[in-house]
Write a protein that holds these residues in place. Structure first.
Motif, PDB file in Angstrom:
ATOM      1  N   TYR A  50      -1.627  -0.406  10.045  1.00 50.25           N
ATOM      2  CA  TYR A  50      -0.755   0.406  10.222  1.00 50.25           C
ATOM      3  C   TYR A  50      -0.885   1.585   9.073  1.00 50.25           C
ATOM      4  O   TYR A  50      -1.014   1.445   8.142  1.00 50.25           O
ATOM      5  CB  TYR A  50       0.492   0.205  10.628  1.00 50.25           C
ATOM      6  CG  TYR A  50       0.756  -0.615  11.952  1.00 50.25           C
ATOM      7  CD1 TYR A  50       1.302  -0.013  13.045  1.00 50.25           C
ATOM      8  CD2 TYR A  50       0.673  -1.770  11.973  1.00 50.25           C
ATOM      9  CE1 TYR A  50       1.215  -0.794  13.996  1.00 50.25           C
ATOM     10  CE2 TYR A  50       0.694  -2.603  13.086  1.00 50.25           C
ATOM     11  CZ  TYR A  50       0.948  -2.066  14.197  1.00 50.25           C
ATOM     12  OH  TYR A  50       0.925  -2.588  15.284  1.00 50.25           O
ATOM     13  N   GLN A  51      -0.705   2.821   9.571  1.00 52.45           N
ATOM     14  CA  GLN A  51      -0.606   3.877   8.864  1.00 52.45           C
ATOM     15  C   GLN A  51       0.524   3.966   7.951  1.00 52.45           C
ATOM     16  O   GLN A  51       1.867   3.390   8.096  1.00 52.45           O
ATOM     17  CB  GLN A  51      -0.846   5.295   9.421  1.00 52.45           C
ATOM     18  CG  GLN A  51      -2.244   5.242  10.166  1.00 52.45           C
ATOM     19  CD  GLN A  51      -2.171   6.702  11.334  1.00 52.45           C
ATOM     20  OE1 GLN A  51      -1.575   7.700  10.715  1.00 52.45           O
ATOM     21  NE2 GLN A  51      -2.767   6.592  12.364  1.00 52.45           N
ATOM     22  N   PHE A  96       3.602   4.628   5.767  1.00 52.39           N
ATOM     23  CA  PHE A  96       4.957   5.281   6.358  1.00 52.39           C
ATOM     24  C   PHE A  96       4.925   5.628   7.511  1.00 52.39           C
ATOM     25  O   PHE A  96       5.817   6.609   8.046  1.00 52.39           O
ATOM     26  CB  PHE A  96       5.132   6.443   5.282  1.00 52.39           C
ATOM     27  CG  PHE A  96       5.177   6.114   3.945  1.00 52.39           C
ATOM     28  CD1 PHE A  96       5.829   4.958   3.289  1.00 52.39           C
ATOM     29  CD2 PHE A  96       4.473   6.978   2.937  1.00 52.39           C
ATOM     30  CE1 PHE A  96       5.851   4.680   1.897  1.00 52.39           C
ATOM     31  CE2 PHE A  96       4.217   6.586   1.497  1.00 52.39           C
ATOM     32  CZ  PHE A  96       4.990   5.535   1.139  1.00 52.39           C
ATOM     33  N   ASP A  97       4.383   4.876   8.603  1.00 55.30           N
ATOM     34  CA  ASP A  97       4.415   5.314   9.956  1.00 55.30           C
ATOM     35  C   ASP A  97       4.028   3.817  10.748  1.00 55.30           C
ATOM     36  O   ASP A  97       4.019   2.976  10.271  1.00 55.30           O
ATOM     37  CB  ASP A  97       2.897   6.065  10.311  1.00 55.30           C
ATOM     38  CG  ASP A  97       3.141   7.081  11.491  1.00 55.30           C
ATOM     39  OD1 ASP A  97       4.259   6.766  12.238  1.00 55.30           O
ATOM     40  OD2 ASP A  97       2.593   8.154  11.403  1.00 55.30           O
ATOM     41  N   ASP A  98       4.216   4.200  11.991  1.00 54.02           N
ATOM     42  CA  ASP A  98       4.407   2.965  12.949  1.00 54.02           C
ATOM     43  C   ASP A  98       3.171   3.103  13.551  1.00 54.02           C
ATOM     44  O   ASP A  98       2.982   2.394  14.997  1.00 54.02           O
ATOM     45  CB  ASP A  98       5.704   2.795  13.644  1.00 54.02           C
ATOM     46  CG  ASP A  98       5.820   3.903  14.670  1.00 54.02           C
ATOM     47  OD1 ASP A  98       5.239   5.077  14.581  1.00 54.02           O
ATOM     48  OD2 ASP A  98       6.792   4.038  15.606  1.00 54.02           O
ATOM     49  N   ARG A  99       2.169   4.053  13.445  1.00 49.94           N
ATOM     50  CA  ARG A  99       0.853   4.264  14.306  1.00 49.94           C
ATOM     51  C   ARG A  99      -0.076   3.275  13.451  1.00 49.94           C
ATOM     52  O   ARG A  99      -0.082   3.375  12.480  1.00 49.94           O
ATOM     53  CB  ARG A  99       0.554   5.664  14.265  1.00 49.94           C
ATOM     54  CG  ARG A  99       1.519   6.687  15.127  1.00 49.94           C
ATOM     55  CD  ARG A  99       0.966   7.882  15.245  1.00 49.94           C
ATOM     56  NE  ARG A  99       0.336   8.590  14.098  1.00 49.94           N
ATOM     57  CZ  ARG A  99      -0.576   9.308  14.107  1.00 49.94           C
ATOM     58  NH1 ARG A  99      -1.208   9.672  15.185  1.00 49.94           N
ATOM     59  NH2 ARG A  99      -0.915   9.982  12.955  1.00 49.94           N
ATOM     60  N   ASP A 100      -0.902   2.649  14.429  1.00 48.90           N
ATOM     61  CA  ASP A 100      -2.090   1.805  13.817  1.00 48.90           C
ATOM     62  C   ASP A 100      -3.400   2.649  13.919  1.00 48.90           C
ATOM     63  O   ASP A 100      -3.405   3.511  14.507  1.00 48.90           O
ATOM     64  CB  ASP A 100      -2.229   0.622  14.629  1.00 48.90           C
ATOM     65  CG  ASP A 100      -2.534   0.684  16.107  1.00 48.90           C
ATOM     66  OD1 ASP A 100      -3.463   1.136  16.529  1.00 48.90           O
ATOM     67  OD2 ASP A 100      -1.432   0.885  16.923  1.00 48.90           O
TER      68      ASP A 100
END
Length: 442
Positions: free
Chosen positions: A42-43, A45-49
């Motif tokens: 995951y990126q 500070f983000d919830d996108r992988d």
């Protein structure tokens, strides 16, 4: 190829992998080989992988590229086990139930949660060679990547089985189909971005599914070796087009480059044709017993002859190579190994116990230094480019008089030329997977 033929090739491939693993484990003094498929990252500070990339050591055993949190377990004398993660998930698409020509040759255990894999892994992690990245750790099963095991497996991955060559032949067929579509888009006046979309559509693969980021370069952009910006507006009119783009098939890659001149640009087309002719000769050097470094050094001389023929240099081809002038026009290596990875592993390995074969002096970007043998698959990708910073550096070294700057200026707007094929070394004649695919789709 039908499912029976694929099954037969895969059976023999699996037997070869088991034999290799037996020896690798014996050298490392381990009892089991354990290979995680990899995990989503995951990126920050983000919830996108990030796009998932399967562990190459995993997909060497099974034709699976989209099954994170799965495992491959092999114990000598036993059938390989695939721990197949098929989660209960209504947010994302779930991998289909395992099926096809490969499943009858392995034991399959389906799990619903990543931690469920523990019941199918060997009882003592200390007795396991675990090949993967740190993020794939599960409980006490932490990748240890033992050097003797990796050195042996990576070295022998250089020799492709008939199953692997068949996989790469299919990848080449898909890649050539997409290259044909890209050329048509160029001829129709599309932008770099538009050409890229046409390529993906024809390949049937999204950008993140391709084995590497497409290089789609019009005009001067062809002088940037790894150009990936993809302008949204096409130059009017475009003069030239360089595309370096591949495709995948069950985890195996092709890597193809072609260069085109727009209609009415005969001088640049002649340069493309000259590089293409020289490249065919280089491909014919992919023979058992040939030092790949020799192909690279011979390529410099062949390209220097083209530079001299086109009045781009004022010195002899031999002097151009000796003084490094040829390297300003051809700054990268002649190619690399290819297979499960575009730049396949162990390119510099001295043997299956490790060690390094050095690059030739003055050629830091060559990616393969081994002697060719049957089963090896390599790329051959000579190029001639007009890269301002490298050409200006010749002046700084006092080599400015070696170059015909007026002729260089005439070719600068075209960026450069690169031609690349994937070639199999055999017991006899080389097999050019790329040219074979282009001929079949003429």
């Amino acid at each position: 190829m039908n499912s029976v033929e694929w099954s037969s090739l895969y059976r023999d491939h699996l037997a070869q992998l088991q034999a290799r693993a037996d020896e690798a484990l014996a050298r490392g003094r381990f009892d089991h080989l354990v290979v995680p498929s990899g995990r989503l990252h995951y990126q920050v500070f983000d919830d996108r992988d990030y796009p998932y990339a399967v562990n190459p050591q995993f997909k060497a055993w099974v034709p699976l590229t989209k099954v994170p949190d799965s495992w491959l377990v092999y114990t000598p004398g036993r059938r390989p086990r695939v721990v197949y993660h098929q989660p209960f998930d209504y947010w994302h698409a779930v991998p289909a139930a395992p099926g096809g020509w490969w499943v009858d040759h392995v034991e399959v255990a389906i799990i619903r949660k990543p931690e469920d894999a523990l019941q199918y892994l060997p009882p003592d992690p200390a007795r396991c060679a675990i090949l993967g990245e740190p993020q794939s750790a599960l409980g006490d099963y932490v990748p240890n990547n033992p050097a003797p095991v990796l050195a042996y497996l990576d070295w022998h991955r250089g020799f492709k089985t008939p199953y692997e060559v068949a996989m790469m032949r299919e990848a080449s067929r898909i890649g050539v189909r997409a290259h044909r579509a890209a050329e048509r888009a160029f001829r129709a006046g599309a932008s770099e971005f538009g050409i890229h979309l046409a390529y993906c559509q024809a390949a049937g693969q999204d950008a993140m599914e391709l084995p590497y980021n497409n290089i789609v370069a019009l005009d001067e952009h062809g002088a940037v070796l790894h150009y990936t910006e993809r302008d949204r507006v096409a130059p009017r009119p475009a003069r030239s087009f360089l595309i370096d783009a591949g495709a995948g098939f069950h985890g195996y890659a092709c890597d193809i480059t072609r260069t085109y001149a727009a209609d009415g640009h005969a001088d640049f087309q002649a340069l493309v044709d000259a590089v293409d002719a020289a490249q065919r000769v280089m491909c014919d050097q992919v023979r058992a017993g040939t030092d790949y470094r020799r192909i690279h050094l011979d390529a410099h001389l062949a390209l220097a002859r083209i530079l001299h023929e086109f009045d781009l240099i004022t010195v002899s081809p031999e002097v151009a190579v000796e003084t490094g002038v040829s390297s300003a026009f051809f700054p990268h290596g002649i190619g690399h190994g290819i297979g499960l990875q575009v730049h396949d592993v162990a390119g510099f390995a001295e043997s299956d116990r490790g060690g390094t074969i050095p690059k030739p002096d003055g050629h830091p970007y060559l990616r393969l230094t081994r002697t060719l043998a049957p089963g090896m698959v390599v790329t051959i990708e000579p190029g001639i480019y007009f890269i301002d910073m490298l050409l200006e550096a010749l002046k700084d070294r006092g080599l400015g008089p070696s170059v015909n700057w007026e002729r260089v200026e005439a070719f600068r707007p075209y960026g450069g030329v690169r031609i690349e094929d994937d070639v199999v070394c055999t017991e006899a004649e080389p097999v050019n997977l790329t040219r074979e695919a282009f001929a079949a789709q003429a």
